[in-house]
Design a protein around this motif. Structure first.
Motif, short mmCIF file in Angstrom:
data_model
loop_
_atom_site.label_atom_id
_atom_site.label_comp_id
_atom_site.label_asym_id
_atom_site.label_seq_id
_atom_site.Cartn_x
_atom_site.Cartn_y
_atom_site.Cartn_z
N ILE A 226 -0.86 7.43 2.51
CA ILE A 226 -0.02 7.06 3.66
C ILE A 226 -0.81 7.18 4.95
O ILE A 226 -0.76 6.31 5.83
N ALA A 227 -1.59 8.27 5.09
CA ALA A 227 -2.38 8.46 6.30
C ALA A 227 -3.43 7.36 6.44
O ALA A 227 -3.65 6.82 7.54
N GLY A 228 -4.07 7.01 5.33
CA GLY A 228 -5.07 5.94 5.39
C GLY A 228 -4.47 4.60 5.75
O GLY A 228 -5.05 3.82 6.51
N THR A 229 -3.29 4.34 5.21
CA THR A 229 -2.61 3.09 5.52
C THR A 229 -2.18 3.05 6.98
O THR A 229 -2.31 2.01 7.66
N LEU B 291 0.82 -1.21 0.00
CA LEU B 291 0.00 0.00 0.00
C LEU B 291 0.86 1.26 0.00
O LEU B 291 0.49 2.27 -0.59
N LEU B 292 1.99 1.20 0.68
CA LEU B 292 2.84 2.38 0.76
C LEU B 292 3.84 2.46 -0.39
O LEU B 292 4.30 3.55 -0.71
N LEU B 293 4.17 1.34 -1.00
CA LEU B 293 5.19 1.36 -2.05
C LEU B 293 4.56 1.27 -3.44
O LEU B 293 4.17 2.29 -3.99
N ALA C 75 -3.00 0.95 12.43
CA ALA C 75 -3.19 1.23 13.86
C ALA C 75 -4.46 0.64 14.42
O ALA C 75 -4.49 0.20 15.57
N TYR C 76 -5.51 0.59 13.59
CA TYR C 76 -6.82 0.21 14.15
C TYR C 76 -7.43 -1.05 13.55
O TYR C 76 -8.31 -1.65 14.16
N GLY D 203 -2.28 13.25 -2.88
CA GLY D 203 -2.85 11.91 -2.94
C GLY D 203 -1.99 10.90 -2.21
O GLY D 203 -2.50 10.03 -1.50
N LEU D 204 -0.68 11.02 -2.38
CA LEU D 204 0.23 10.11 -1.68
C LEU D 204 0.13 10.31 -0.17
O LEU D 204 0.15 9.34 0.61
N GLY D 205 -0.01 11.57 0.26
CA GLY D 205 -0.17 11.84 1.69
C GLY D 205 -1.43 11.21 2.26
O GLY D 205 -1.41 10.61 3.34
#
Length: 333
Positions: free
Chosen positions: A319-322, A123-125, A327-328, A314-316
């Motif tokens: 990353i925040a969504g991932t 998801l991040l890469l 975390a949850y 969009g990338l930010g």
């Protein structure tokens, strides 16, 4: 309940897509909305929400690898191809890692959390650029299906490189499409000016615009129907310098324009016409299938540079969504 929510999302994305293309079809947002509809449709069908990122990452990785393997030929060995090969292999490796590790996440041990975290690396890469590639491809396909308006005030043919001073097949296809568009308009009683646009590269004995004009004249177009643009070195310059010629002839504000290029180039050319405030329809000429993958990859990467702030935002968000998901939503041991 979840499938119903997904189906509502599909319908909402499609409605927004229709409204968007009616107002302005030359927006990448159209592809983003189609990608959103496709994503919701896959989850409504019971697939994992990670399927689309995985598919996009795999396709993008394969495109990079395909472009990078050119370095095995001595004439194509350069840093760009080497970077493409390494980046493509890394994207494919990360995607395979995610596919292998993520299925273990439903159980609740410590190893589960570690496996899920490693799996979500995709998801991040490669996941995000893979989804962006998918949205760009969908935008291009949607725009290519659009019918150009009749009666253009002028037709601009975008140049590409000459080979040994002659017009190669790629450029000939663009010029043949230009000639057909001009003849179709003539048959309807219109007489648009044609602007062959292209400057002279370091390895070219003449400007592309000059060679393009000679080709069109040799294939039956009268010289007085043509106005050469022979100074441009990029697509943006093609359009800007052609507009200068049209303005000098009093044509710029008399109606919309038709821009002719190769099929793989249509999407970015359309984005540029909108960015330059040109009222234009962009149409594509046929391209050999073996040329499409590497050419489309270059177009995608070039198109990314047209919207740097939006892509960074969009990338930010990605990353925040991932991070939130990790975390949850990922079970802890």
């Amino acid at each position: 309940m979840r499938p119903l929510v997904d189906l509502v999302l599909v319908a909402a994305f499609l409605v927004l897509f229709v409204l968007t293309v009616r107002v302005e079809p030359r927006r990448w947002l159209a592809g983003v909305l189609l990608a959103g509809a496709l994503w919701a449709a896959t989850t409504a069908a019971g697939a994992s929400p990670l399927v689309l990122p995985w598919v996009g990452a795999t396709v993008l990785g394969l495109l990079f690898v395909g472009n990078g393997v050119r370095m095995v030929r001595p004439a194509s060995r350069n840093k760009a191809n080497a970077v493409a090969l390494v980046l493509g292999l890394a994207m494919l490796a990360a995607t395979v890692l995610a596919v292998v590790l993520l299925p273990s996440s439903p159980s609740a041990g410590a190893s589960t959390s570690r496996g899920a975290v490693l799996g979500l690396v995709v998801l991040l890469l490669p996941g995000y650029p893979g989804l962006v590639l998918l949205s760009y491809a969908l935008y291009c396909l949607a725009y290519l299906r659009r019918r150009a308006r009749p009666e253009p005030a002028a037709i601009i043919a975008l140049g590409s490189g000459l080979v040994n001073g002659t017009v190669p097949t790629l450029l000939a296809n663009r010029l043949d499409a230009t000639g057909k568009a001009w003849r179709d308009e003539r048959a309807l009683g219109h007489d648009p000016l044609v602007v062959p646009s292209g400057g002279q590269g370091d390895d070219e004995p003449m400007a592309e615009g000059v060679a393009m004009t000679a080709y069109l004249v040799a294939h039956g177009m009268p010289r007085e129907a043509l106005a050469i643009e022979d100074r441009s070195t990029t697509t943006e310059e093609n359009l800007l310098l052609s507009r200068e010629i049209l303005r000098a002839r009093g044509i710029d504000d008399t109606g919309h324009l038709r821009v002719v290029t190769s099929s793989y180039h249509v999407g970015r050319a359309a984005l540029l016409t909108r960015r330059l405030d040109l009222d234009a329809d962009v149409t594509g000429a046929p391209t050999a299938w073996y040329f499409l993958p590497s050419a489309f990859l270059r177009e995608y990467l070039a198109a990314l540079t047209l919207h740097p702030r939006i892509n960074l935002a969009g990338l930010g968000v990605w990353i925040a969504g991932t991070a939130f998901f990790l975390a949850y939503a990922v079970p802890r041991g």
